[in-house]
Scaffold this active site. Structure first.
Site, PDB file in Angstrom:
ATOM      1  N   ASN A 150       0.801  -1.227   0.000  1.00  0.00           N
ATOM      2  CA  ASN A 150       0.000   0.000   0.000  1.00  0.00           C
ATOM      3  C   ASN A 150       0.832   1.275   0.000  1.00  0.00           C
ATOM      4  OD1 ASN A 150       0.793  -0.593   2.602  1.00  0.00           O
ATOM      5  ND2 ASN A 150      -1.024   0.274   3.541  1.00  0.00           N
ATOM      6  N   GLU A 193       4.491  -5.760  12.202  1.00  0.00           N
ATOM      7  CA  GLU A 193       3.410  -4.772  12.215  1.00  0.00           C
ATOM      8  C   GLU A 193       2.273  -5.386  11.422  1.00  0.00           C
ATOM      9  OE1 GLU A 193       0.684  -2.639  11.163  1.00  0.00           O
ATOM     10  OE2 GLU A 193       2.092  -1.729   9.752  1.00  0.00           O
ATOM     11  N   CYS A 233      -3.462   0.477   7.370  1.00  0.00           N
ATOM     12  CA  CYS A 233      -3.667  -0.338   8.567  1.00  0.00           C
ATOM     13  C   CYS A 233      -3.986   0.510   9.786  1.00  0.00           C
ATOM     14  CB  CYS A 233      -2.444  -1.204   8.824  1.00  0.00           C
ATOM     15  SG  CYS A 233      -0.957  -0.263   9.152  1.00  0.00           S
ATOM     16  N   GLU A 238       9.388  -0.041  16.397  1.00  0.00           N
ATOM     17  CA  GLU A 238      10.455   0.516  15.582  1.00  0.00           C
ATOM     18  C   GLU A 238      10.287   2.024  15.534  1.00  0.00           C
ATOM     19  OE1 GLU A 238      11.603  -1.490  11.963  1.00  0.00           O
ATOM     20  OE2 GLU A 238      10.553  -3.312  12.580  1.00  0.00           O
TER      21      GLU A 238
END
Length: 545
Positions: free
Chosen positions: A209, A307, A340, A519
């Site tokens: 994406n 993630e 997301c 992160e």
């Protein structure tokens, strides 16, 4: 992340499009065009790519090599897979289809490069990362055009936000490397000195994406840390990774320090993450794929960073600025909902539900859907026909279960028939139960749900009532409430009266099924390095002179 990979069992690659501190031109009332047009005309054959089995293909006037980049050289494969544009379904290229042999070669190249790269002084590593960032900026227009053709996101966003952020990712971690350090401390006269040692080759499996921006989000800290990289881009969007390899080579990055492995998840990704020569794995994608990677990593005790997306809430309290809240809600349609972090669950206090809905629907109906290369467009296509079917399946099942579509409710059939694209109407569903599939599962498309609440406790219970915990957004005019509710939400990031404000110095990641680890800033170096503490005694030294 939505489990929508092109090959059965292969990693799904939707992801965080953390592409700018603030989304460029989010589709709010201020950016949605005043026309009420729902679709724009798209000329057929948007990309005349000549997808043959040759080494290069021309996309939007830009030559793109279709082979892997391994050990500082281009490498072909016996097979290939077809990459298509979601804008009109046109084939773009035949991409080298890697497998176990190419994965082993990429890891071997990274291992061979590791001693030299690990020993490279910090300032030289930083200089090279800045040189690569210079190359990204010099080719920004080309990268933006190719990525729009490949993943269907807005060209203006790629130009103004995504590609500049790709370069910024590299610069940030180059500079962070030079500032990295921990103050020495003492224990009974003994001095402790903490250092970050390079860990070894890092396998980076990235999403579709925001392909290049999210790749550099991982590449930047890994290379800064001294770890050579094997990048496995999403099979639906491989093109800018190949261009990036050229840019890195032109900037002087040594052979084997960056490798790009093309292919499907089961065929190329699986042997990559299970290779014993890999010492770090960073993955953005679906929960099922993360579980498979975790099992492979566990065999060699390889640290992982995941993630995995979410089902984030947007809580609108009665004391909120309702115009601001409506703007924030409509912004969740950005990138056709393939984000997301998107707050796809609108939770609105009962007393302002109707007033909020009026503002929201006015703004949403003004959005322009169509060709992402055209400036007026607010919403482009979904990434792939298979993903459109998946998104529509969620909506159809919700409607069958009693949900009501206040907006949208299906594909943009007329636009798709005219263009061959994969466009889905911005959708808002009401009359949904908390335990329903549409509320509990990540759709990863332009599909929002609306629920209402009466009390603060009820709002928090609804917000925390899924297996995810990536992000949450609050709209309230009460600072005490913002602090009180924010502290109770299960989320890696909480935004108050804003959305998508990101800084690379901040930790990023999710709770529950939204991921493992953090992160960003020094947290990235903590992951990509092996931390060492050297303790030195005050005695035992020889005195000279």
């Amino acid at each position: 992340m939505a489990p929508s990979a092109p090959a059965p069992g292969s990693p799904a690659h939707p992801a965080t499009p953390a592409n700018s501190e603030r989304r460029d031109h989010p589709p709010t009332a201020t950016t949605a065009r005043t026309t009420a047009t729902t679709a724009r005309t798209i000329a057929p054959a948007t990309r005349k790519a000549s997808p043959t089995a040759g080494d290069t293909v021309t996309i939007a006037g830009v030559p793109v090599d279709t082979r892997h980049w391994i050990g500082g050289e281009r490498r072909a494969s016996a097979g290939a897979f077809t990459d298509r544009s979601p804008i009109d379904g046109a084939p773009l290229a035949e991409i080298a289809r890697g497998g176990a042999e190419e994965a082993r070669a990429a890891v071997a190249a990274a291992r061979a490069a590791f001693p030299g790269w690990a020993a490279t002084p910090h300032r030289e590593r930083a200089r090279l990362l800045h040189a690569v960032a210079d190359g990204v900026e010099a080719r920004l227009e080309e990268l933006a055009a190719v990525e729009t053709a490949d993943n269907g996101a807005l060209l203006r966003s790629h130009r103004n936000g995504v590609m500049p952020r790709a370069a910024h990712n590299l610069r940030f971690f180059a500079d962070r490397l030079l500032a990295l350090g921990h103050e020495d401390f003492a224990t009974r006269g003994h001095t402790h000195h903490v250092t970050w040692d390079p860990a070894g080759p890092a396998a980076l499996v990235t999403p579709w994406n925001a392909p290049l921006m999210l790749a550099t989000w991982k590449i930047g800290p890994a290379l800064a840390a001294g770890d050579p990289v094997i990048l496995k881009p999403a099979e639906w969007t491989p093109l800018t990774a190949s261009l990036f390899a050229d840019i890195a080579a032109e900037a002087g990055l040594p052979p084997g320090v960056l490798n790009v492995l093309q292919g499907y998840g089961d065929e190329a990704g699986a042997p990559l993450v299970s290779d014993p020569g890999v010492r770090r794995i960073s993955f953005t994608g679906s929960v099922p794929t993360a579980r498979r990677i975790a099992r492979a990593a566990a065999a060699h005790l390889v640290p992982t960073s995941f993630e995995l997306g979410g089902k984030s809430p947007l809580l609108v309290f009665a004391d909120a600025d309702l115009d601001l809240a409506a703007d924030l809600a409509v912004e969740q349609y950005d990138n056709a909902g393939q984000v997301c972090l998107a707050a796809t669950r609108l939770l609105v206090e009962d007393s302002v539900r109707d007033a909020f809905l009026e503002r929201f629907t006015d703004r949403a109906r003004a959005l322009v859907q169509g060709d992402p290369r055209e400036e007026p467009t607010d919403i482009g296509p979904l990434i792939h026909p298979r993903h459109l079917e998946r998104v529509d399946g969620f909506v159809r099942r919700a409607l069958a279960d009693g949900a009501t579509a206040l907006l949208g409710g299906g594909p943009h059939t007329e636009l798709n028939e005219r263009t061959g694209g994969t466009y889905y109407r911005p959708t808002l569903l009401t009359d949904v139960a908390q335990d329903s599939e549409i509320v509990q599962e990540e759709v990863f498309g332009p599909v929002l749900t609306l629920q209402s609440f009466g009390t603060e406790d009820e709002a928090v219970a609804l917000a925390n009532g899924t297996r995810y915990g990536l992000a949450a957004t609050l709209a309230t005019g009460d600072r005490e409430r913002a602090a009180r509710v924010g502290a109770r939400l299960v989320a890696g990031t909480v935004w108050v009266n804003c959305f998508f404000v990101r800084d690379l110095a901040a930790p990023f990641g999710g709770s529950r099924a939204s991921g493992l680890g953090r992160e960003g800033g020094d947290w990235s170096f903590d992951f990509y390095c092996d931390l060492k503490n050297t303790v030195t005694a005050p005695k035992g030294w020889q005195h000279h002179g």
